[in-house]
Design a protein around this motif. Structure first.
Motif, PDB file in Angstrom:
ATOM      1  N   PHE A  61       0.823  -1.209   0.000  1.00 10.47           N
ATOM      2  CA  PHE A  61       0.000   0.000   0.000  1.00 10.47           C
ATOM      3  C   PHE A  61       0.858   1.260   0.000  1.00 10.47           C
ATOM      4  O   PHE A  61       0.490   2.270  -0.600  1.00 10.47           O
ATOM      5  CB  PHE A  61      -0.953  -0.014   1.204  1.00 10.47           C
ATOM      6  CG  PHE A  61      -2.058  -1.014   1.061  1.00 10.47           C
ATOM      7  CD1 PHE A  61      -3.265  -0.661   0.464  1.00 10.47           C
ATOM      8  CD2 PHE A  61      -1.899  -2.319   1.487  1.00 10.47           C
ATOM      9  CE1 PHE A  61      -4.283  -1.585   0.315  1.00 10.47           C
ATOM     10  CE2 PHE A  61      -2.909  -3.254   1.342  1.00 10.47           C
ATOM     11  CZ  PHE A  61      -4.102  -2.886   0.747  1.00 10.47           C
ATOM     12  N   LEU A  62       1.995   1.211   0.684  1.00  8.23           N
ATOM     13  CA  LEU A  62       2.929   2.340   0.652  1.00  8.23           C
ATOM     14  C   LEU A  62       3.423   2.561  -0.774  1.00  8.23           C
ATOM     15  O   LEU A  62       3.461   3.701  -1.263  1.00  8.23           O
ATOM     16  CB  LEU A  62       4.109   2.066   1.586  1.00  8.23           C
ATOM     17  CG  LEU A  62       5.276   3.056   1.511  1.00  8.23           C
ATOM     18  CD1 LEU A  62       4.827   4.453   1.921  1.00  8.23           C
ATOM     19  CD2 LEU A  62       6.437   2.574   2.390  1.00  8.23           C
ATOM     20  N   ASN A 158      -3.232   9.712   1.895  1.00 11.65           N
ATOM     21  CA  ASN A 158      -2.512   8.468   2.158  1.00 11.65           C
ATOM     22  C   ASN A 158      -3.207   7.656   3.237  1.00 11.65           C
ATOM     23  O   ASN A 158      -3.515   6.471   3.060  1.00 11.65           O
ATOM     24  CB  ASN A 158      -1.074   8.779   2.567  1.00 11.65           C
ATOM     25  CG  ASN A 158      -0.362   7.568   3.137  1.00 11.65           C
ATOM     26  OD1 ASN A 158      -0.287   6.531   2.518  1.00 11.65           O
ATOM     27  ND2 ASN A 158       0.138   7.708   4.343  1.00 11.65           N
ATOM     28  N   ASN A 159      -3.475   8.282   4.380  1.00 15.36           N
ATOM     29  CA  ASN A 159      -4.034   7.551   5.510  1.00 15.36           C
ATOM     30  C   ASN A 159      -5.503   7.195   5.335  1.00 15.36           C
ATOM     31  O   ASN A 159      -5.915   6.083   5.653  1.00 15.36           O
ATOM     32  CB  ASN A 159      -3.827   8.347   6.806  1.00 15.36           C
ATOM     33  CG  ASN A 159      -2.384   8.315   7.282  1.00 15.36           C
ATOM     34  OD1 ASN A 159      -1.823   7.268   7.535  1.00 15.36           O
ATOM     35  ND2 ASN A 159      -1.763   9.478   7.379  1.00 15.36           N
ATOM     36  N   PHE A 160      -6.301   8.116   4.800  1.00 13.18           N
ATOM     37  CA  PHE A 160      -7.721   7.814   4.635  1.00 13.18           C
ATOM     38  C   PHE A 160      -7.939   6.718   3.600  1.00 13.18           C
ATOM     39  O   PHE A 160      -8.810   5.863   3.768  1.00 13.18           O
ATOM     40  CB  PHE A 160      -8.497   9.074   4.252  1.00 13.18           C
ATOM     41  CG  PHE A 160      -8.997   9.852   5.435  1.00 13.18           C
ATOM     42  CD1 PHE A 160     -10.308   9.757   5.842  1.00 13.18           C
ATOM     43  CD2 PHE A 160      -8.132  10.669   6.151  1.00 13.18           C
ATOM     44  CE1 PHE A 160     -10.767  10.462   6.947  1.00 13.18           C
ATOM     45  CE2 PHE A 160      -8.569  11.382   7.246  1.00 13.18           C
ATOM     46  CZ  PHE A 160      -9.899  11.283   7.657  1.00 13.18           C
ATOM     47  N   SER A 161      -7.177   6.731   2.527  1.00 13.48           N
ATOM     48  CA  SER A 161      -7.320   5.678   1.524  1.00 13.48           C
ATOM     49  C   SER A 161      -6.834   4.344   2.074  1.00 13.48           C
ATOM     50  O   SER A 161      -7.453   3.296   1.849  1.00 13.48           O
ATOM     51  CB  SER A 161      -6.540   6.037   0.252  1.00 13.48           C
ATOM     52  OG  SER A 161      -5.152   6.128   0.506  1.00 13.48           O
ATOM     53  N   THR A 162      -5.734   4.374   2.828  1.00 15.91           N
ATOM     54  CA  THR A 162      -5.174   3.141   3.370  1.00 15.91           C
ATOM     55  C   THR A 162      -6.058   2.556   4.462  1.00 15.91           C
ATOM     56  O   THR A 162      -6.264   1.334   4.509  1.00 15.91           O
ATOM     57  CB  THR A 162      -3.754   3.386   3.913  1.00 15.91           C
ATOM     58  OG1 THR A 162      -2.916   3.860   2.856  1.00 15.91           O
ATOM     59  CG2 THR A 162      -3.160   2.097   4.480  1.00 15.91           C
ATOM     60  N   PHE A 163      -6.602   3.388   5.353  1.00 15.76           N
ATOM     61  CA  PHE A 163      -7.470   2.884   6.417  1.00 15.76           C
ATOM     62  C   PHE A 163      -8.649   2.113   5.834  1.00 15.76           C
ATOM     63  O   PHE A 163      -8.969   1.006   6.261  1.00 15.76           O
ATOM     64  CB  PHE A 163      -8.004   4.032   7.274  1.00 15.76           C
ATOM     65  CG  PHE A 163      -6.960   4.706   8.131  1.00 15.76           C
ATOM     66  CD1 PHE A 163      -5.686   4.159   8.265  1.00 15.76           C
ATOM     67  CD2 PHE A 163      -7.238   5.880   8.788  1.00 15.76           C
ATOM     68  CE1 PHE A 163      -4.724   4.783   9.041  1.00 15.76           C
ATOM     69  CE2 PHE A 163      -6.284   6.514   9.569  1.00 15.76           C
ATOM     70  CZ  PHE A 163      -5.021   5.955   9.698  1.00 15.76           C
ATOM     71  N   ALA A 203       0.436   2.093   8.794  1.00 14.00           N
ATOM     72  CA  ALA A 203       0.122   3.174   7.849  1.00 14.00           C
ATOM     73  C   ALA A 203       0.515   4.530   8.422  1.00 14.00           C
ATOM     74  O   ALA A 203       1.030   5.397   7.706  1.00 14.00           O
ATOM     75  CB  ALA A 203      -1.367   3.151   7.513  1.00 14.00           C
ATOM     76  N   LEU A 204       0.277   4.724   9.713  1.00 13.73           N
ATOM     77  CA  LEU A 204       0.660   5.979  10.350  1.00 13.73           C
ATOM     78  C   LEU A 204       2.177   6.125  10.422  1.00 13.73           C
ATOM     79  O   LEU A 204       2.724   7.199  10.176  1.00 13.73           O
ATOM     80  CB  LEU A 204       0.062   6.054  11.759  1.00 13.73           C
ATOM     81  CG  LEU A 204      -1.459   6.193  11.849  1.00 13.73           C
ATOM     82  CD1 LEU A 204      -1.925   6.056  13.296  1.00 13.73           C
ATOM     83  CD2 LEU A 204      -1.921   7.527  11.271  1.00 13.73           C
ATOM     84  N   LEU A 205       2.850   5.015  10.734  1.00 12.74           N
ATOM     85  CA  LEU A 205       4.303   5.059  10.866  1.00 12.74           C
ATOM     86  C   LEU A 205       5.010   5.227   9.521  1.00 12.74           C
ATOM     87  O   LEU A 205       6.111   5.790   9.473  1.00 12.74           O
ATOM     88  CB  LEU A 205       4.797   3.776  11.555  1.00 12.74           C
ATOM     89  CG  LEU A 205       4.395   3.594  13.020  1.00 12.74           C
ATOM     90  CD1 LEU A 205       4.883   2.250  13.539  1.00 12.74           C
ATOM     91  CD2 LEU A 205       4.944   4.721  13.884  1.00 12.74           C
TER      92      LEU A 205
END
Length: 230
Positions: A61-62, A158-163, A203-205
């Motif tokens: 995902f990154l 990045n975070n909203f799509s990954t979550f 994802a946060l890290l």
């Protein structure tokens, strides 16, 4: 965008190939090692009970977010599709190897090999269904947020799509594995919670890594603002 490098530029192609190789390797390996489950204590706050197959999966995902941001939606989707073929090809290799009888002096006999890799077919199927949903959802949401924010706030998309995509992935793969009897339903909820929370934490890290990767490639290719390679 006269100062940007075309997508078929040699340097851009080489870097894209490296990213795609890392992406595909992470995906294939996660399918091969998923049967080992471990507990990870996070600073005494929470103990994650997860499959080791989850460990390389957030890397995918990154990488898709980096490719989406720099190379664009089309290139990200191409990489996802290539990952599907690579996973099914690895399944075909494992299936073929399982049908050859081990010699008496083989370190792994037929039973052990089948025990270790026998669930690979179901794992790949479950993973691919989850993968298809999650990765395409991730790319779609990422670019939706990019339009909404006019190319700003990379951390947000990045975070909203990954979550969202990681929850879809975790729920779908566990649902299929439990439905096929590869995992007991009794651990479905605990694995869902642990797997999803672990992926959120990763994802946060990895947000600083995303910024570093995007910044480096934008500087390397001479991209400005939210420009993508063309």
């Amino acid at each position: 965008m006269s100062d940007s490098i075309p997508k078929n530029g040699p340097l851009a192609d080489r870097i894209y190939l490296i990213l795609a190789a890392l992406f595909i390797t992470s995906l294939v390996v996660s399918n091969l090692i998923f049967q080992k489950f471990v507990s990870i204590d996070f600073l005494g706050i929470y103990t994650f009970e997860i499959s080791v197959g989850i460990l390389p999966y957030p890397i995918t995902f990154l990488i898709t977010d980096i490719v989406s941001e720099v190379y664009g939606k089309k290139k990200a989707n191409q990489m996802v599709t290539t990952g599907i073929f690579a996973s099914f090809f690895s399944l075909a290799i494992v299936w073929t190897a399982d049908h050859f009888n081990a010699i008496p002096t083989s370190p792994l006999d037929n039973e052990i090999f089948t025990l270790v890799f026998g669930a690979t077919a179901v794992a790949v199927f479950a993973s691919m269904m989850a993968y298809l949903l999650a990765q395409y959802i991730d790319i779609q949401i990422f670019h939706w947020w990019k339009r909404i924010t006019k190319g700003k706030h990379l951390w947000l998309r990045n975070n909203f799509s990954t979550f969202t995509s990681q929850f879809v992935d975790t729920f779908t793969v566990l649902l299929l594995l439990c439905s096929f009897g590869k995992l007991p339903w009794a651990i479905f909820t605990s694995l869902l919670i642990s797997g999803f929370l672990f992926k959120i934490l990763v994802a946060l890290l990895d947000t600083p890594l995303l910024y570093a990767g995007v910044y480096y490639l934008r500087h390397l290719f001479g991209l400005k603002g939210s420009e993508e390679l063309r």
